[in-house]
Scaffold this motif. Sequence first.
Motif, PDB file in Angstrom:
ATOM      1  N   ASN A   1     100.373  66.356  34.249  1.00  0.00           N
ATOM      2  CA  ASN A   1     100.354  65.065  33.891  1.00  0.00           C
ATOM      3  C   ASN A   1     101.800  64.259  33.589  1.00  0.00           C
ATOM      4  O   ASN A   1     102.034  63.262  33.892  1.00  0.00           O
ATOM      5  CB  ASN A   1      99.767  64.784  32.337  1.00  0.00           C
ATOM      6  N   LEU A   2     102.763  65.217  33.334  1.00  0.00           N
ATOM      7  CA  LEU A   2     104.501  64.814  33.102  1.00  0.00           C
ATOM      8  C   LEU A   2     104.848  64.739  34.475  1.00  0.00           C
ATOM      9  O   LEU A   2     105.748  63.677  34.550  1.00  0.00           O
ATOM     10  CB  LEU A   2     105.123  65.900  32.526  1.00  0.00           C
ATOM     11  N   LEU A   3     104.340  65.446  35.177  1.00  0.00           N
ATOM     12  CA  LEU A   3     104.943  65.374  36.849  1.00  0.00           C
ATOM     13  C   LEU A   3     104.527  64.050  37.303  1.00  0.00           C
ATOM     14  O   LEU A   3     105.291  63.513  38.059  1.00  0.00           O
ATOM     15  CB  LEU A   3     104.455  66.502  37.406  1.00  0.00           C
ATOM     16  N   LEU A   4     103.512  63.435  37.086  1.00  0.00           N
ATOM     17  CA  LEU A   4     102.922  62.186  37.476  1.00  0.00           C
ATOM     18  C   LEU A   4     103.144  61.030  36.584  1.00  0.00           C
ATOM     19  O   LEU A   4     102.942  59.885  36.852  1.00  0.00           O
ATOM     20  CB  LEU A   4     101.382  62.449  37.636  1.00  0.00           C
ATOM     21  N   GLY A   5     103.973  61.499  35.412  1.00  0.00           N
ATOM     22  CA  GLY A   5     104.588  60.312  34.614  1.00  0.00           C
ATOM     23  C   GLY A   5     103.402  59.927  33.693  1.00  0.00           C
ATOM     24  O   GLY A   5     103.484  58.480  33.258  1.00  0.00           O
TER      25      GLY A   5
ATOM     26  N   ILE B   1      84.518  57.657  33.498  1.00  0.00           N
ATOM     27  CA  ILE B   1      84.426  58.502  34.413  1.00  0.00           C
ATOM     28  C   ILE B   1      85.815  59.009  34.815  1.00  0.00           C
ATOM     29  O   ILE B   1      85.707  59.713  35.811  1.00  0.00           O
ATOM     30  CB  ILE B   1      83.537  58.013  35.364  1.00  0.00           C
ATOM     31  N   GLY B   2      86.945  58.323  34.802  1.00  0.00           N
ATOM     32  CA  GLY B   2      88.321  58.743  34.962  1.00  0.00           C
ATOM     33  C   GLY B   2      88.969  58.073  36.375  1.00  0.00           C
ATOM     34  O   GLY B   2      89.802  58.331  36.771  1.00  0.00           O
ATOM     35  N   TRP B   3      88.052  56.934  36.683  1.00  0.00           N
ATOM     36  CA  TRP B   3      88.404  56.130  37.773  1.00  0.00           C
ATOM     37  C   TRP B   3      89.941  55.378  37.457  1.00  0.00           C
ATOM     38  O   TRP B   3      90.743  55.475  38.283  1.00  0.00           O
ATOM     39  CB  TRP B   3      87.464  55.108  38.207  1.00  0.00           C
ATOM     40  N   MET B   4      89.939  54.855  36.196  1.00  0.00           N
ATOM     41  CA  MET B   4      91.111  54.133  35.786  1.00  0.00           C
ATOM     42  C   MET B   4      92.265  55.359  35.849  1.00  0.00           C
ATOM     43  O   MET B   4      93.426  55.000  36.013  1.00  0.00           O
ATOM     44  CB  MET B   4      91.122  53.793  34.165  1.00  0.00           C
ATOM     45  N   ARG B   5      92.083  56.460  35.503  1.00  0.00           N
ATOM     46  CA  ARG B   5      92.846  57.401  35.388  1.00  0.00           C
ATOM     47  C   ARG B   5      93.493  57.770  36.874  1.00  0.00           C
ATOM     48  O   ARG B   5      94.728  57.934  37.011  1.00  0.00           O
ATOM     49  CB  ARG B   5      92.429  58.720  34.895  1.00  0.00           C
ATOM     50  N   GLN B   6      92.593  57.898  37.648  1.00  0.00           N
ATOM     51  CA  GLN B   6      92.719  58.147  39.197  1.00  0.00           C
ATOM     52  C   GLN B   6      93.747  56.979  39.538  1.00  0.00           C
ATOM     53  O   GLN B   6      94.609  57.352  40.287  1.00  0.00           O
ATOM     54  CB  GLN B   6      91.599  58.326  40.108  1.00  0.00           C
ATOM     55  N   LEU B   7      93.550  55.580  39.312  1.00  0.00           N
ATOM     56  CA  LEU B   7      94.262  54.539  39.813  1.00  0.00           C
ATOM     57  C   LEU B   7      95.552  54.890  39.190  1.00  0.00           C
ATOM     58  O   LEU B   7      96.533  54.374  39.985  1.00  0.00           O
ATOM     59  CB  LEU B   7      93.667  53.224  39.023  1.00  0.00           C
ATOM     60  N   ARG B   8      95.818  55.396  38.240  1.00  0.00           N
ATOM     61  CA  ARG B   8      97.286  55.402  37.491  1.00  0.00           C
ATOM     62  C   ARG B   8      98.034  56.597  38.407  1.00  0.00           C
ATOM     63  O   ARG B   8      99.249  56.527  38.270  1.00  0.00           O
ATOM     64  CB  ARG B   8      97.051  56.111  36.066  1.00  0.00           C
ATOM     65  N   VAL B   9      97.361  57.135  39.098  1.00  0.00           N
ATOM     66  CA  VAL B   9      98.101  58.226  39.873  1.00  0.00           C
ATOM     67  C   VAL B   9      98.379  57.684  41.421  1.00  0.00           C
ATOM     68  O   VAL B   9      98.853  58.530  42.332  1.00  0.00           O
ATOM     69  CB  VAL B   9      97.768  59.625  39.727  1.00  0.00           C
ATOM     70  N   MET B  10      97.843  56.370  41.708  1.00  0.00           N
ATOM     71  CA  MET B  10      97.932  55.916  42.891  1.00  0.00           C
ATOM     72  C   MET B  10      99.065  54.757  42.778  1.00  0.00           C
ATOM     73  O   MET B  10      99.012  54.210  42.090  1.00  0.00           O
ATOM     74  CB  MET B  10      96.473  55.359  43.561  1.00  0.00           C
ATOM     75  N   PRO B  11      99.329  54.309  44.016  1.00  0.00           N
ATOM     76  CA  PRO B  11     100.381  53.394  44.088  1.00  0.00           C
ATOM     77  C   PRO B  11      99.718  51.857  43.741  1.00  0.00           C
ATOM     78  O   PRO B  11      99.707  50.959  44.725  1.00  0.00           O
ATOM     79  CB  PRO B  11     101.309  53.227  45.463  1.00  0.00           C
ATOM     80  N   MET B  12      99.127  51.756  42.555  1.00  0.00           N
ATOM     81  CA  MET B  12      98.454  50.486  42.277  1.00  0.00           C
ATOM     82  C   MET B  12      98.750  50.245  40.663  1.00  0.00           C
ATOM     83  O   MET B  12      98.195  50.655  39.994  1.00  0.00           O
ATOM     84  CB  MET B  12      97.100  50.850  42.362  1.00  0.00           C
ATOM     85  N   PRO B  13      99.741  49.351  40.634  1.00  0.00           N
ATOM     86  CA  PRO B  13     100.031  48.837  39.339  1.00  0.00           C
ATOM     87  C   PRO B  13      98.766  48.515  38.459  1.00  0.00           C
ATOM     88  O   PRO B  13      97.946  47.655  38.898  1.00  0.00           O
ATOM     89  CB  PRO B  13     101.060  47.763  39.185  1.00  0.00           C
ATOM     90  N   ALA B  14      98.926  49.130  37.082  1.00  0.00           N
ATOM     91  CA  ALA B  14      97.689  48.678  36.338  1.00  0.00           C
ATOM     92  C   ALA B  14      97.412  47.133  36.399  1.00  0.00           C
ATOM     93  O   ALA B  14      96.428  46.702  35.882  1.00  0.00           O
ATOM     94  CB  ALA B  14      98.071  49.330  34.849  1.00  0.00           C
ATOM     95  N   ARG B  15      98.822  46.359  35.975  1.00  0.00           N
ATOM     96  CA  ARG B  15      98.602  44.956  36.000  1.00  0.00           C
ATOM     97  C   ARG B  15      97.806  44.387  37.172  1.00  0.00           C
ATOM     98  O   ARG B  15      96.986  43.448  36.823  1.00  0.00           O
ATOM     99  CB  ARG B  15     100.259  44.532  36.085  1.00  0.00           C
TER     100      ARG B  15
ATOM    101  N   LEU C   1      93.106  64.814  39.989  1.00  0.00           N
ATOM    102  CA  LEU C   1      93.306  65.094  38.588  1.00  0.00           C
ATOM    103  C   LEU C   1      91.828  65.819  38.201  1.00  0.00           C
ATOM    104  O   LEU C   1      91.075  65.580  38.898  1.00  0.00           O
ATOM    105  CB  LEU C   1      93.509  63.880  37.732  1.00  0.00           C
ATOM    106  N   GLN C   2      92.255  66.463  37.008  1.00  0.00           N
ATOM    107  CA  GLN C   2      90.978  67.275  36.633  1.00  0.00           C
ATOM    108  C   GLN C   2      90.112  66.266  36.238  1.00  0.00           C
ATOM    109  O   GLN C   2      88.761  66.412  36.314  1.00  0.00           O
ATOM    110  CB  GLN C   2      91.319  68.144  35.576  1.00  0.00           C
ATOM    111  N   GLU C   3      90.491  65.346  35.424  1.00  0.00           N
ATOM    112  CA  GLU C   3      89.613  64.257  34.636  1.00  0.00           C
ATOM    113  C   GLU C   3      89.468  62.994  35.607  1.00  0.00           C
ATOM    114  O   GLU C   3      89.215  61.990  35.166  1.00  0.00           O
ATOM    115  CB  GLU C   3      90.347  63.855  33.245  1.00  0.00           C
ATOM    116  N   GLY C   4      89.987  63.043  36.795  1.00  0.00           N
ATOM    117  CA  GLY C   4      89.926  62.080  37.733  1.00  0.00           C
ATOM    118  C   GLY C   4      88.477  61.541  38.124  1.00  0.00           C
ATOM    119  O   GLY C   4      87.538  62.499  38.409  1.00  0.00           O
ATOM    120  N   GLY C   5      88.268  60.299  38.400  1.00  0.00           N
ATOM    121  CA  GLY C   5      86.835  59.951  38.648  1.00  0.00           C
ATOM    122  C   GLY C   5      87.012  58.842  39.980  1.00  0.00           C
ATOM    123  O   GLY C   5      88.215  58.639  40.494  1.00  0.00           O
TER     124      GLY C   5
END
Lengths: 248, 293
Positions: free
Chosen positions: B49-53, A84-98, B82-86
């Motif tokens: 996505n590049l901008l966000l690393g 659903i993209g939550w992991m992706r959203q977390l990746r653009v938040m200041p929350m390290p995947a670790r 994000l477009q694919e953000g959930g």
Amino acid sequence: MVTYWRLEVLRMLRDRRFLILMLVLPVGMYLLFTNVFGQEDRAAARPDDVLGVDVRLMVSMAAFGAIGAALSATGPRIAQERAIGWMRQLRVMPMPARQVIIAKVLAAMTMALPAIVLVATTAVLAHGVRLAAWQWLAIGGMLWLGTAPFAALGVWIGYLADGDSAFAVMYGVYLALSALGGLWMPVHVLPSVLQDIAPMLPSNRFAELGWNVAAGTGPSMLGVAVLAGWLVVFAALALLGYRRRIAA
Amino acid sequence: MTDIAVWFESVTKSFGTVRAVNGLDLRIRVGETVALLGANGAGKSTTVNLLLGLFPPDGGRVRVLDSAPRQAVAQGRIGAMLQEGGLMPGVTVQALLGFARERYPDPLPLAEVLDQTGLTEVADRYVDRLSGGQTQRLRFALAIVGDPELLVLDEPTAAMDVESRRAFWVNMRAYAAKGRTVLFATHYLDEADENADRIVVVAEGGVVADGTPAEIKSAAGGRSVRFTVDGSGAGDLHLLPGVTSVEVRGRTATLHTADAERTVRALFASRDRVRDIEVTGADLEDAVLALTS
């Protein structure tokens, strides 16, 4: 990270399927097994079963529940959150995947506790199981810490399988580990090929921690080593799976 | 400290044999609101996505707020939709935003974010019980809750109805008005026109035009005037001032014009009645065609 851990635990407490599978099932199976095999086993008083069926199955089912909680709190959830993209959203938040993964593993281990406590309470109430205080604490503590390899295995499944298949994969692995590890029936009842495999499985060594304490002996060093080995393997696989998904 | 918030220097990125971003150069100053306009597959999402690393470039350099992209994200200086953000399922709106707030060094007050995004009434609702519009609003709330210096939105209105879309842009402009830098990707020229100070048109992974909305529109060439043809017929339409081409289908005439105002004025002067008149901007396809040819 504490907040994230708390959110994870709260979510699981709301999840009915999770609660039934991971809490009600082990208790139900404990009562079923002890009442089906119990009479006969108690009367026979087999010399190789020093624990007696009530205690042996208590540890087995507590282990069964704890493994289930650890696996289902990680695998299917991670796969679903990836889908659903939550992991992706977390990746653009200041929350390290670790930290996300650590919080998940801790939440998974937290959810293993009620399974352990519930089965033990049932054993005390239904069959009058009595152990020394240190034994209760040691069994609880070791079964709790021992869930770590299963939580890591769950994380790996979460990155390996997709959102639809993760639950099935997790459940298949769960049942196989439980059956082959001697949690449902003693290892000596299994076909001889499987008897040789059982001691290599993390599920068998996990329950062994509790069986040994209940028998009054310390944990087997070999058993702890096998568990630690699986922990390293699963954690490495989980990390690899995670890296591969990130690169894609 | 420079005043450049986003800096792409000859950036390339391929996926297999597809070159998604091809030598992209882009500088966005602090405080600008920039639309990244392009058709699907033009390289907008890859740029974001590049901008966000989220992945590294194959070549060139990406700098964000004087840092490497991942560092800027880790420091909570970027907010992204994000477009694919959930969203995390099984938790309440309030709990999710509360968690997000804790991650940023200097977040906005929770009540303010809820109020601004119109989520106050559903603060106690579970995330998976929200309507489509509310979900989008929560995603926006999640992007701004940390009060980031740079807000990045990848086709934010893709799943919204007209009403949510309007409310969304009001919120976005309010955020930009605080002096924050905003970059949004869209494939609607109208959205870019109404909400950005500057439009960067991308096609085939590179910048093909860059300027104010007025500049882009005039470069994109003209508008369309559509109306229902009555008794007077259509024979004289190509003679009207500004008209570059005429199309008549059934009873509907479409005039392409470089100067809509003069065309419409002359159209009314030449006829007693003009029914069902409609003036629309050039669509993106026309714009990109005009800009790339």
